[in-house]
Motif scaffolding. Structure first.
Motif, PDB file in Angstrom:
ATOM      1  N   HIS A 112       0.844  -1.201   0.000  1.00 48.60           N
ATOM      2  CA  HIS A 112       0.000   0.000   0.000  1.00 48.60           C
ATOM      3  C   HIS A 112       0.876   1.247   0.000  1.00 48.60           C
ATOM      4  O   HIS A 112       0.596   2.213  -0.717  1.00 48.60           O
ATOM      5  CB  HIS A 112      -0.927  -0.008   1.205  1.00 48.60           C
ATOM      6  N   GLY A 113       1.923   1.253   0.830  1.00 47.64           N
ATOM      7  CA  GLY A 113       2.855   2.377   0.843  1.00 47.64           C
ATOM      8  C   GLY A 113       2.771   3.266   2.065  1.00 47.64           C
ATOM      9  O   GLY A 113       3.566   4.196   2.214  1.00 47.64           O
ATOM     10  N   ASP A 114       1.817   2.985   2.970  1.00 49.50           N
ATOM     11  CA  ASP A 114       1.659   3.874   4.128  1.00 49.50           C
ATOM     12  C   ASP A 114       2.788   3.742   5.137  1.00 49.50           C
ATOM     13  O   ASP A 114       2.942   4.602   6.006  1.00 49.50           O
ATOM     14  CB  ASP A 114       0.314   3.624   4.827  1.00 49.50           C
ATOM     15  N   THR A 115       3.575   2.670   5.042  1.00 52.29           N
ATOM     16  CA  THR A 115       4.671   2.489   6.005  1.00 52.29           C
ATOM     17  C   THR A 115       5.980   3.124   5.530  1.00 52.29           C
ATOM     18  O   THR A 115       6.994   3.023   6.219  1.00 52.29           O
ATOM     19  CB  THR A 115       4.906   0.993   6.282  1.00 52.29           C
ATOM     20  N   ILE A 116       5.953   3.767   4.395  1.00 50.24           N
ATOM     21  CA  ILE A 116       7.155   4.445   3.887  1.00 50.24           C
ATOM     22  C   ILE A 116       7.264   5.812   4.564  1.00 50.24           C
ATOM     23  O   ILE A 116       6.348   6.619   4.512  1.00 50.24           O
ATOM     24  CB  ILE A 116       7.092   4.627   2.351  1.00 50.24           C
ATOM     25  N   ALA A 117       8.389   6.066   5.204  1.00 52.54           N
ATOM     26  CA  ALA A 117       8.656   7.359   5.856  1.00 52.54           C
ATOM     27  C   ALA A 117       7.549   7.735   6.843  1.00 52.54           C
ATOM     28  O   ALA A 117       6.999   8.838   6.804  1.00 52.54           O
ATOM     29  CB  ALA A 117       8.842   8.462   4.810  1.00 52.54           C
ATOM     30  N   MET A 118       7.214   6.812   7.744  1.00 52.49           N
ATOM     31  CA  MET A 118       6.168   7.073   8.734  1.00 52.49           C
ATOM     32  C   MET A 118       6.607   8.097   9.771  1.00 52.49           C
ATOM     33  O   MET A 118       7.772   8.118  10.172  1.00 52.49           O
ATOM     34  CB  MET A 118       5.787   5.774   9.461  1.00 52.49           C
ATOM     35  N   THR A 119       5.680   8.928  10.219  1.00 51.60           N
ATOM     36  CA  THR A 119       5.936   9.791  11.369  1.00 51.60           C
ATOM     37  C   THR A 119       5.843   8.927  12.628  1.00 51.60           C
ATOM     38  O   THR A 119       5.253   7.841  12.627  1.00 51.60           O
ATOM     39  CB  THR A 119       4.905  10.923  11.471  1.00 51.60           C
ATOM     40  N   THR A 120       6.399   9.430  13.712  1.00 50.90           N
ATOM     41  CA  THR A 120       6.344   8.676  14.964  1.00 50.90           C
ATOM     42  C   THR A 120       4.904   8.459  15.411  1.00 50.90           C
ATOM     43  O   THR A 120       4.523   7.365  15.835  1.00 50.90           O
ATOM     44  CB  THR A 120       7.121   9.421  16.075  1.00 50.90           C
ATOM     45  N   GLY A 121       4.086   9.506  15.282  1.00 52.88           N
ATOM     46  CA  GLY A 121       2.689   9.400  15.682  1.00 52.88           C
ATOM     47  C   GLY A 121       1.943   8.349  14.888  1.00 52.88           C
ATOM     48  O   GLY A 121       1.185   7.552  15.443  1.00 52.88           O
ATOM     49  N   TYR A 122       2.165   8.338  13.564  1.00 48.61           N
ATOM     50  CA  TYR A 122       1.471   7.359  12.733  1.00 48.61           C
ATOM     51  C   TYR A 122       1.964   5.950  13.024  1.00 48.61           C
ATOM     52  O   TYR A 122       1.175   5.000  13.047  1.00 48.61           O
ATOM     53  CB  TYR A 122       1.651   7.679  11.247  1.00 48.61           C
ATOM     54  N   ARG A 123       3.269   5.801  13.269  1.00 51.39           N
ATOM     55  CA  ARG A 123       3.819   4.484  13.577  1.00 51.39           C
ATOM     56  C   ARG A 123       3.157   3.904  14.838  1.00 51.39           C
ATOM     57  O   ARG A 123       2.794   2.727  14.883  1.00 51.39           O
ATOM     58  CB  ARG A 123       5.331   4.573  13.773  1.00 51.39           C
ATOM     59  N   LEU A 124       2.996   4.741  15.854  1.00 53.86           N
ATOM     60  CA  LEU A 124       2.366   4.293  17.099  1.00 53.86           C
ATOM     61  C   LEU A 124       0.886   3.950  16.880  1.00 53.86           C
ATOM     62  O   LEU A 124       0.379   2.968  17.415  1.00 53.86           O
ATOM     63  CB  LEU A 124       2.509   5.369  18.180  1.00 53.86           C
ATOM     64  N   TRP A 125       0.188   4.787  16.090  1.00 57.15           N
ATOM     65  CA  TRP A 125      -1.228   4.554  15.810  1.00 57.15           C
ATOM     66  C   TRP A 125      -1.411   3.254  15.037  1.00 57.15           C
ATOM     67  O   TRP A 125      -2.299   2.453  15.342  1.00 57.15           O
ATOM     68  CB  TRP A 125      -1.793   5.735  15.027  1.00 57.15           C
ATOM     69  N   ARG A 126      -0.561   3.021  14.047  1.00 62.89           N
ATOM     70  CA  ARG A 126      -0.648   1.794  13.253  1.00 62.89           C
ATOM     71  C   ARG A 126      -0.382   0.567  14.119  1.00 62.89           C
ATOM     72  O   ARG A 126      -1.058  -0.456  13.994  1.00 62.89           O
ATOM     73  CB  ARG A 126       0.363   1.864  12.098  1.00 62.89           C
ATOM     74  N   ARG A 127       0.597   0.680  14.996  1.00 61.21           N
ATOM     75  CA  ARG A 127       0.923  -0.439  15.885  1.00 61.21           C
ATOM     76  C   ARG A 127      -0.247  -0.731  16.830  1.00 61.21           C
ATOM     77  O   ARG A 127      -0.565  -1.892  17.097  1.00 61.21           O
ATOM     78  CB  ARG A 127       2.176  -0.097  16.700  1.00 61.21           C
ATOM     79  N   PHE A 128      -0.900   0.324  17.313  1.00 72.66           N
ATOM     80  CA  PHE A 128      -2.043   0.142  18.214  1.00 72.66           C
ATOM     81  C   PHE A 128      -3.181  -0.597  17.518  1.00 72.66           C
ATOM     82  O   PHE A 128      -3.778  -1.519  18.082  1.00 72.66           O
ATOM     83  CB  PHE A 128      -2.536   1.510  18.703  1.00 72.66           C
ATOM     84  N   LEU A 129      -3.508  -0.221  16.276  1.00 70.63           N
ATOM     85  CA  LEU A 129      -4.616  -0.830  15.555  1.00 70.63           C
ATOM     86  C   LEU A 129      -4.382  -2.309  15.269  1.00 70.63           C
ATOM     87  O   LEU A 129      -5.346  -3.048  15.029  1.00 70.63           O
ATOM     88  CB  LEU A 129      -4.862  -0.090  14.241  1.00 70.63           C
ATOM     89  N   ARG A 130      -3.138  -2.738  15.292  1.00 70.91           N
ATOM     90  CA  ARG A 130      -2.818  -4.136  15.015  1.00 70.91           C
ATOM     91  C   ARG A 130      -2.379  -4.888  16.270  1.00 70.91           C
ATOM     92  O   ARG A 130      -1.877  -6.002  16.179  1.00 70.91           O
ATOM     93  CB  ARG A 130      -1.730  -4.196  13.931  1.00 70.91           C
ATOM     94  N   SER A 131      -2.584  -4.275  17.409  1.00 71.55           N
ATOM     95  CA  SER A 131      -2.133  -4.861  18.678  1.00 71.55           C
ATOM     96  C   SER A 131      -3.143  -5.848  19.243  1.00 71.55           C
ATOM     97  O   SER A 131      -4.338  -5.822  18.898  1.00 71.55           O
ATOM     98  CB  SER A 131      -1.877  -3.759  19.698  1.00 71.55           C
ATOM     99  N   VAL A 132      -2.662  -6.700  20.160  1.00 77.60           N
ATOM    100  CA  VAL A 132      -3.540  -7.630  20.870  1.00 77.60           C
ATOM    101  C   VAL A 132      -4.562  -6.847  21.691  1.00 77.60           C
ATOM    102  O   VAL A 132      -5.728  -7.242  21.801  1.00 77.60           O
ATOM    103  CB  VAL A 132      -2.704  -8.555  21.785  1.00 77.60           C
ATOM    104  N   PHE A 133      -4.132  -5.713  22.249  1.00 74.86           N
ATOM    105  CA  PHE A 133      -5.047  -4.897  23.058  1.00 74.86           C
ATOM    106  C   PHE A 133      -6.229  -4.415  22.224  1.00 74.86           C
ATOM    107  O   PHE A 133      -7.382  -4.480  22.660  1.00 74.86           O
ATOM    108  CB  PHE A 133      -4.297  -3.696  23.636  1.00 74.86           C
ATOM    109  N   PHE A 134      -5.968  -3.932  21.005  1.00 73.01           N
ATOM    110  CA  PHE A 134      -7.049  -3.457  20.147  1.00 73.01           C
ATOM    111  C   PHE A 134      -7.962  -4.607  19.749  1.00 73.01           C
ATOM    112  O   PHE A 134      -9.194  -4.460  19.745  1.00 73.01           O
ATOM    113  CB  PHE A 134      -6.491  -2.781  18.895  1.00 73.01           C
ATOM    114  N   ARG A 135      -7.378  -5.772  19.434  1.00 71.48           N
ATOM    115  CA  ARG A 135      -8.199  -6.919  19.059  1.00 71.48           C
ATOM    116  C   ARG A 135      -9.105  -7.331  20.221  1.00 71.48           C
ATOM    117  O   ARG A 135     -10.246  -7.735  20.021  1.00 71.48           O
ATOM    118  CB  ARG A 135      -7.324  -8.120  18.657  1.00 71.48           C
ATOM    119  N   THR A 136      -8.575  -7.227  21.436  1.00 72.24           N
ATOM    120  CA  THR A 136      -9.377  -7.539  22.624  1.00 72.24           C
ATOM    121  C   THR A 136     -10.464  -6.489  22.821  1.00 72.24           C
ATOM    122  O   THR A 136     -11.610  -6.806  23.139  1.00 72.24           O
ATOM    123  CB  THR A 136      -8.480  -7.606  23.876  1.00 72.24           C
ATOM    124  N   LEU A 137     -10.105  -5.239  22.611  1.00 67.83           N
ATOM    125  CA  LEU A 137     -11.036  -4.127  22.820  1.00 67.83           C
ATOM    126  C   LEU A 137     -12.264  -4.254  21.929  1.00 67.83           C
ATOM    127  O   LEU A 137     -13.400  -4.043  22.382  1.00 67.83           O
ATOM    128  CB  LEU A 137     -10.314  -2.807  22.552  1.00 67.83           C
TER     129      LEU A 137
END
Length: 245
Positions: free
Chosen positions: A119-144
């Motif tokens: 897709h290309g969204d992981t190219i040159a990610m900002t810190t904020g976006y990197r954290l947001w992307r990691r959260f959406l794919r986390s075990v915590f989010f899946r549980t939530l």
């Protein structure tokens, strides 16, 4: 071999003209070897618990989901690169459609050419976006999302997507994103890939650049949303096309 690459339809359902045109487009295809979706086909998609049927969760996407099933029955291979609006695609895609789903990127050979797809969204990610992307794919989010009713999750995601689109349209971010994609593509071509295809920037185009084997190709299908843009690979030739049917 005939292959279609499309990206960034950002389907929202309801009376979505982009979805209606995409259904007509998919139904018009014949002798299509593969459909490659480069992410953000939907404005929001994630898998919920298996007890929820996708047509109940996403009734507003039923038209395009049914069109994908019809395309699969014609013998078309479906390949899905997850985007920043659609992730954890789930059993409908891997089971019902038999799609090959890649969370980040894929290296696939077509017509003796090695393609790098993302897709290309992981190219040159900002810190904020990197954290947001990691959260959406986390075990915590899946549980939530197993605790919160799906309709609430989908409603919140829709509101966040709307704000994201408004911000993107007001900023000059697309040009910067596309420049970063081109830089990454040039590096991948030098690493041995023949063709690199990204979405995400909504900027259609085909470019040549030095590669490990001489000259390689970077391409972007642009956005299906409002434009009907896609890439067509037809027996070794790549072109940007537009569907207006």
């Amino acid at each position: 071999m005939k292959i279609i690459f499309l990206s960034d339809a950002h389907l929202r359902g309801g009376h979505d003209k982009d979805e209606a045109s995409l259904v007509r487009f998919l139904d018009s295809q014949s002798s299509l070897s593969a459909l490659v979706v480069l992410g953000d086909l939907f404005d929001f998609w994630t898998e919920f618990a298996s007890r929820h049927h996708v047509y109940d969760l996403y009734p507003h996407y039923q038209g395009v989901l049914s069109a994908l099933i019809r395309l699969k029955k014609k013998g078309t291979r479906i390949i899905y690169l997850e985007g920043n609006h659609d992730f954890s695609m789930g059993g409908f895609f891997t089971g019902t459609l038999g799609a090959s789903v890649y969370p980040l990127s894929a290296g696939i050979e077509f017509d003796d050419k090695l393609f790098y797809l993302s897709h290309g969204d992981t190219i040159a990610m900002t810190t904020g976006y990197r954290l947001w992307r990691r959260f959406l794919r986390s075990v915590f989010f899946r549980t939530l999302i197993r605790i919160i009713p799906p309709r609430h999750v989908i409603g919140i995601a829709g509101a966040l997507s709307k704000k994201s689109r408004a911000y993107s349209e007001k900023s000059a971010g697309a040009a910067v994103v596309e420049e970063n994609l081109k830089k990454s593509a040039k590096a991948l071509l030098k690493d041995g890939f023949d063709v690199v295809i990204f979405g995400h920037s909504h900027s259609p185009g085909i470019y040549t650049a030095p590669s490990q084997k001489g000259l390689g190709t970077y391409a972007n299908p642009g956005s299906w949303a409002k434009e009907g843009n896609y890439l067509l690979w037809n027996d070794g030739r790549l072109s940007v096309e537009k569907f207006s049917g």
